[in-house]
Design a protein around this motif. Sequence first.
Motif, PDB file in Angstrom:
ATOM      1  N   ALA A  76     -68.601 -20.618 -37.304  1.00 21.74           N
ATOM      2  CA  ALA A  76     -67.711 -20.202 -36.225  1.00 21.74           C
ATOM      3  C   ALA A  76     -66.549 -21.182 -36.218  1.00 21.74           C
ATOM      4  CB  ALA A  76     -68.451 -20.212 -34.898  1.00 21.74           C
ATOM      5  N   GLU A  77     -65.611 -20.973 -35.307  1.00 22.65           N
ATOM      6  CA  GLU A  77     -64.446 -21.865 -35.313  1.00 22.65           C
ATOM      7  C   GLU A  77     -64.837 -23.326 -35.123  1.00 22.65           C
ATOM      8  OE1 GLU A  77     -60.393 -20.897 -33.611  1.00 22.65           O
ATOM      9  OE2 GLU A  77     -61.566 -19.107 -33.100  1.00 22.65           O
ATOM     10  N   ASN A  78     -65.818 -23.558 -34.242  1.00 22.60           N
ATOM     11  CA  ASN A  78     -66.181 -24.953 -33.957  1.00 22.60           C
ATOM     12  C   ASN A  78     -67.224 -25.516 -34.928  1.00 22.60           C
ATOM     13  OD1 ASN A  78     -68.243 -23.402 -33.065  1.00 22.60           O
ATOM     14  ND2 ASN A  78     -68.452 -24.397 -31.060  1.00 22.60           N
ATOM     15  N   THR A  79     -67.603 -24.736 -35.937  1.00 24.25           N
ATOM     16  CA  THR A  79     -68.519 -25.279 -36.940  1.00 24.25           C
ATOM     17  C   THR A  79     -67.879 -25.254 -38.333  1.00 24.25           C
ATOM     18  OG1 THR A  79     -69.498 -23.124 -37.445  1.00 24.25           O
ATOM     19  CG2 THR A  79     -70.524 -24.386 -35.669  1.00 24.25           C
ATOM     20  N   ALA A  80     -66.594 -24.883 -38.371  1.00 18.27           N
ATOM     21  CA  ALA A  80     -65.916 -24.702 -39.667  1.00 18.27           C
ATOM     22  C   ALA A  80     -65.842 -25.991 -40.470  1.00 18.27           C
ATOM     23  CB  ALA A  80     -64.514 -24.136 -39.448  1.00 18.27           C
ATOM     24  N   ASP A  81     -66.098 -27.127 -39.833  1.00 18.84           N
ATOM     25  CA  ASP A  81     -66.024 -28.393 -40.571  1.00 18.84           C
ATOM     26  C   ASP A  81     -67.300 -28.718 -41.347  1.00 18.84           C
ATOM     27  OD1 ASP A  81     -67.286 -28.585 -38.086  1.00 18.84           O
ATOM     28  OD2 ASP A  81     -67.035 -30.766 -38.040  1.00 18.84           O
ATOM     29  N   VAL A  82     -68.427 -28.111 -40.966  1.00 16.00           N
ATOM     30  CA  VAL A  82     -69.690 -28.444 -41.646  1.00 16.00           C
ATOM     31  C   VAL A  82     -70.369 -27.243 -42.299  1.00 16.00           C
ATOM     32  CG1 VAL A  82     -70.350 -30.531 -40.379  1.00 16.00           C
ATOM     33  CG2 VAL A  82     -70.959 -28.284 -39.456  1.00 16.00           C
ATOM     34  N   LEU A 133     -66.219 -17.461 -50.630  1.00 12.73           N
ATOM     35  CA  LEU A 133     -66.710 -18.490 -49.726  1.00 12.73           C
ATOM     36  C   LEU A 133     -65.581 -18.874 -48.790  1.00 12.73           C
ATOM     37  CD1 LEU A 133     -65.534 -21.478 -50.737  1.00 12.73           C
ATOM     38  CD2 LEU A 133     -67.360 -21.277 -52.402  1.00 12.73           C
ATOM     39  N   ILE A 134     -65.990 -19.282 -47.584  1.00 13.17           N
ATOM     40  CA  ILE A 134     -65.027 -19.835 -46.626  1.00 13.17           C
ATOM     41  C   ILE A 134     -65.352 -21.315 -46.554  1.00 13.17           C
ATOM     42  CG2 ILE A 134     -64.043 -19.657 -44.314  1.00 13.17           C
ATOM     43  CD1 ILE A 134     -65.472 -16.996 -44.018  1.00 13.17           C
ATOM     44  N   ALA A 135     -64.385 -22.138 -46.942  1.00 11.62           N
ATOM     45  CA  ALA A 135     -64.663 -23.567 -47.066  1.00 11.62           C
ATOM     46  C   ALA A 135     -64.003 -24.350 -45.944  1.00 11.62           C
ATOM     47  CB  ALA A 135     -64.155 -24.070 -48.412  1.00 11.62           C
ATOM     48  N   PRO A 136     -64.618 -25.453 -45.557  1.00 13.21           N
ATOM     49  CA  PRO A 136     -63.950 -26.363 -44.612  1.00 13.21           C
ATOM     50  C   PRO A 136     -62.675 -26.905 -45.270  1.00 13.21           C
ATOM     51  CG  PRO A 136     -66.266 -26.991 -44.934  1.00 13.21           C
ATOM     52  CD  PRO A 136     -65.943 -25.948 -45.949  1.00 13.21           C
ATOM     53  N   LEU A 182     -61.820 -27.445 -49.419  1.00 15.46           N
ATOM     54  CA  LEU A 182     -61.205 -26.282 -50.076  1.00 15.46           C
ATOM     55  C   LEU A 182     -60.466 -26.627 -51.365  1.00 15.46           C
ATOM     56  CD1 LEU A 182     -60.711 -23.215 -49.838  1.00 15.46           C
ATOM     57  CD2 LEU A 182     -58.578 -23.753 -48.670  1.00 15.46           C
ATOM     58  N   GLY A 183     -59.654 -27.676 -51.330  1.00 17.42           N
ATOM     59  CA  GLY A 183     -58.853 -28.032 -52.506  1.00 17.42           C
ATOM     60  C   GLY A 183     -59.730 -28.279 -53.725  1.00 17.42           C
ATOM     61  N   ALA A 184     -60.796 -29.059 -53.535  1.00 16.83           N
ATOM     62  CA  ALA A 184     -61.699 -29.365 -54.652  1.00 16.83           C
ATOM     63  C   ALA A 184     -62.374 -28.093 -55.153  1.00 16.83           C
ATOM     64  CB  ALA A 184     -62.751 -30.384 -54.211  1.00 16.83           C
ATOM     65  N   MET A 185     -62.708 -27.196 -54.240  1.00 14.08           N
ATOM     66  CA  MET A 185     -63.392 -25.965 -54.648  1.00 14.08           C
ATOM     67  C   MET A 185     -62.462 -25.040 -55.429  1.00 14.08           C
ATOM     68  SD  MET A 185     -66.007 -25.313 -51.494  1.00 14.08           S
ATOM     69  CE  MET A 185     -67.366 -26.510 -51.303  1.00 14.08           C
ATOM     70  N   ILE A 186     -61.203 -24.974 -55.022  1.00 13.33           N
ATOM     71  CA  ILE A 186     -60.242 -24.170 -55.796  1.00 13.33           C
ATOM     72  C   ILE A 186     -60.089 -24.767 -57.192  1.00 13.33           C
ATOM     73  CG2 ILE A 186     -57.821 -23.439 -55.953  1.00 13.33           C
ATOM     74  CD1 ILE A 186     -57.752 -23.466 -52.867  1.00 13.33           C
ATOM     75  N   THR A 187     -59.957 -26.088 -57.261  1.00 10.66           N
ATOM     76  CA  THR A 187     -59.828 -26.731 -58.575  1.00 10.66           C
ATOM     77  C   THR A 187     -61.042 -26.416 -59.444  1.00 10.66           C
ATOM     78  OG1 THR A 187     -58.583 -28.508 -57.544  1.00 10.66           O
ATOM     79  CG2 THR A 187     -59.433 -28.946 -59.740  1.00 10.66           C
ATOM     80  N   ALA A 188     -62.241 -26.480 -58.848  1.00  8.61           N
ATOM     81  CA  ALA A 188     -63.454 -26.192 -59.623  1.00  8.61           C
ATOM     82  C   ALA A 188     -63.445 -24.736 -60.100  1.00  8.61           C
ATOM     83  CB  ALA A 188     -64.696 -26.482 -58.781  1.00  8.61           C
TER      84      ALA A 188
END
Lengths: 511, 511
Positions: B324-330, B350-353, B357-363
């Motif tokens: 949810a919006e308040n859990t998007a960090d974990v 996937l929806i990433a915190p 996100l940057g590392a996941m796009i690079t991967a």
Amino acid sequence: MDPFFEIRLQPAPRGARQAAQTIFSQLREAIVAGRLAMGTRLPPPRRAKEYFGISRNTATEVYERLRLDGFISTRPGSGSYVAHHSRRRGWRRRPLAAATPDRRLNAFWLAPETEAALNFWRENVPVTAARDAVDLRPALIDSRLFPLDLFRQVTTKSLRDLERRPPRLKSPQGNQGNYSLREGIAKHLALTRAVACDPDSILVTAGAQQAFDIVARTLISPARNKVAVEDPGYPPLRVPFAAAGAQIVPVPVDAEGLCVEALPSDVAVICVCPSHQFPLGSTLSAMRRRALLQFARARGAVILEDDYDGEFRHGQQASEPLRAENTADVVIYVGTFSKCMLPSLRLGYLIAPDWALGAMITAKNALDWHCPTPLQIATAAFISGGHLARHVRRMRRIYEERRGIVTRVIQSRMAPLLEIVPSTYGIQIAAFARQSTKCEHLAAQLAADGVRIHSLDRYYLGKERRDGFVFGLGTADTEALQRGLKKVQEVLETADSSRAARRRVGRSAQE
Amino acid sequence: MDPFFEIRLQPAPRGARQAAQTIFSQLREAIVAGRLAMGTRLPPPRRAKEYFGISRNTATEVYERLRLDGFISTRPGSGSYVAHHSRRRGWRRRPLAAATPDRRLNAFWLAPETEAALNFWRENVPVTAARDAVDLRPALIDSRLFPLDLFRQVTTKSLRDLERRPPRLKSPQGNQGNYSLREGIAKHLALTRAVACDPDSILVTAGAQQAFDIVARTLISPARNKVAVEDPGYPPLRVPFAAAGAQIVPVPVDAEGLCVEALPSDVAVICVCPSHQFPLGSTLSAMRRRALLQFARARGAVILEDDYDGEFRHGQQASEPLRAENTADVVIYVGTFSKCMLPSLRLGYLIAPDWALGAMITAKNALDWHCPTPLQIATAAFISGGHLARHVRRMRRIYEERRGIVTRVIQSRMAPLLEIVPSTYGIQIAAFARQSTKCEHLAAQLAADGVRIHSLDRYYLGKERRDGFVFGLGTADTEALQRGLKKVQEVLETADSSRAARRRVGRSAQE
């Protein structure tokens, strides 16, 4: 304020130019001093007013300057980040857990080497979006020349067939690719590359890049982790190997191709483009081929043959692939539909030795099960309908014509400046500078003038480097090529005359 | 002879039955004695005459027996291999370089655990291909119910648009997926899952499996390598994590979902299906949700939420995603088009915190650059045209009807034998056996009778296990479900009465 961006800056003075300089200096200083740590994300330009008191455009300009100077790096869709400011060579072999912005991340993916290798094709400077812009970057193709209309018809038809035989759409886990596509690949290879292979030896992959990843994951282990790459070479190939824990060893390339005698004796995988080296274009000589195969057999190494544009070879040229029936035990052949069809299809394949195939299928399945079925059957139909063969024949002529222009123009007008690396076919031509020339600097000048071109710099990994340019034949038509070449000639001549002027000044100072 | 298969066997006697027994015993003995090493490939059945002097059919039968007994394992398209004969639990954390058939391979991909996890959905016995066969395996869907005709129309149209705007087909390296598809996903999630997210937080992946791989590669490092998985759980999820060097920790699941108190304190990633546990179907209770989020925040762990069939939830049910919006960090939310559209599309997301996100796009870019553009735009058009929403609504009713049948039949006719695990929606139902029952053995009997069904056994990783079955609702229509359930009832009742008979015999022996 953003928790990742909490430094205080002096307010920017009025006037865009001064404001840009003030903010630029302060950011640079904060990065050098370490107050802005590596990996810190900079505020997006659209919020520049709030953070720096400068306009969005001014912030974009400031970021560009920081990026050109190597202080920050940009990830598409993600923003600008503080780069590591000491420019190291080679790959870090251990993740830098301590230096990441978030310790939960494996720092490999944030390392500047990773980013640089994946972004090698990007410009380091803003490109002027002139109407007469010319794109001379390699590894691109002209999608306007692809018969999309035919591909659409074939896709429609094959999807209709799926409706009649819906069970074929069931996700066939544990598979090595649609059989009809593997048959098509075998046929395509027999036709264009004189490679005889069984569809059962082929694994369909999401482009050559995934093939590199699968090879890296199945062949690299802590005990066998050395991977030789051609230097200069294709930078993105290095990333999956480095991610799998490999130690990347750059091996020089000369006029005969990879210098086999420079291979480390305990190398596990040797990555090579024997038919048309990327980016130089040279062909591995017959003697080197024999030496390479002998080396691999003697040392238990495996050869990864990346044959990215082998389709565009002419009939009479003696550049058969390394992978043949009697080398199938040590050569993994990687092919792609990105050059002969479209990169956006994300389809490629590898032909694996029997002893490795099972592990590679398992790895592919673990990564993403298999490639999308609708695309596989559409591509199979495109091949079996003869469309691919026709398209390749047509593009071969077009690329040949473009090669002719680049070769003639360089030899007739730039002979004192550039020396073409001999090659017989393919979608790029490389040329060495005859004198020491800051080609990356000239490339930046050219970009500002609407010509995108790569210097050889960005393909090198080791210290031994030669100055030069790569001329991609993928996107520029003959007219654009002429225009682009003229501008390259201009910047080279200007650089040459200022060099000559400096020499004269030096001489008169000595006198 | 094949260098990998050089043992001498006694010649087989005449008569298929005796021949099969002779060859079976000798192969088994050679495996147990270690003369046939783990990973050795057995000759293909078609060459059985040459190797064993038996027919192809007899060899297939011998291999099946060896496989059932755990001595060999089969890889699709690749052949049969000697399995590791000691059945170990858990994952090996180090590759077994010494024990592989070819030392050039990273042995992870040959480990029996890897193969077992990827092949969990396969039968361990030959399935009778009866005309009235019923497939009750979970994680499958009925592709015949998918509106392929509509999808084809949408694909044709979107490919035509591509012809008008060819630049969009250029391989957009460094991207996180087609923007129109990411917009479509955001819309789809808002509609079906009440998840509010920005298209810029979404990374398009080749199905959920690649999302697991990307999460594993970006979040696992030597310093942080512990991954908690639900036990029982989805076996293929474990493979990319184990491949990335993770230590897989099975965590029990009870009626309230994942037992948060059993999580190891230094866990890096917690994989969970909070809305509809796979395969049990239970929902993570509100208390456990709070505890899980609190735990993750306190310990610096990341939650991977696998929401494989969340679309089929009903409006009134209180099973919102964890993300949810308040859990998007974990929370990293993973969704897939395999269940709500077709698995053969190989599309997920996937929806990433923000911090990841940057590392996941690079991967993702390093693995295969991006997903195929034609499929992405066709799927985007399928969503924006409202076709996905309509299809989900229709399938929701169909799955609900099938749930009703399974629930009613078990409760009315098998109540003394099976206890349904409560769940409110989704594409499978699990039931525990009320008495100790060898369900995997009964599943083998059922397969011989044309009913494919999974016992719970193959979903467990740890030692604590419960007997039971999983009833997949994906492929069997109401009539087939009734037939399949009847056969399940029969084998359970037979097993029950022979158990009762054994008890009586035991009692009279004591008397």
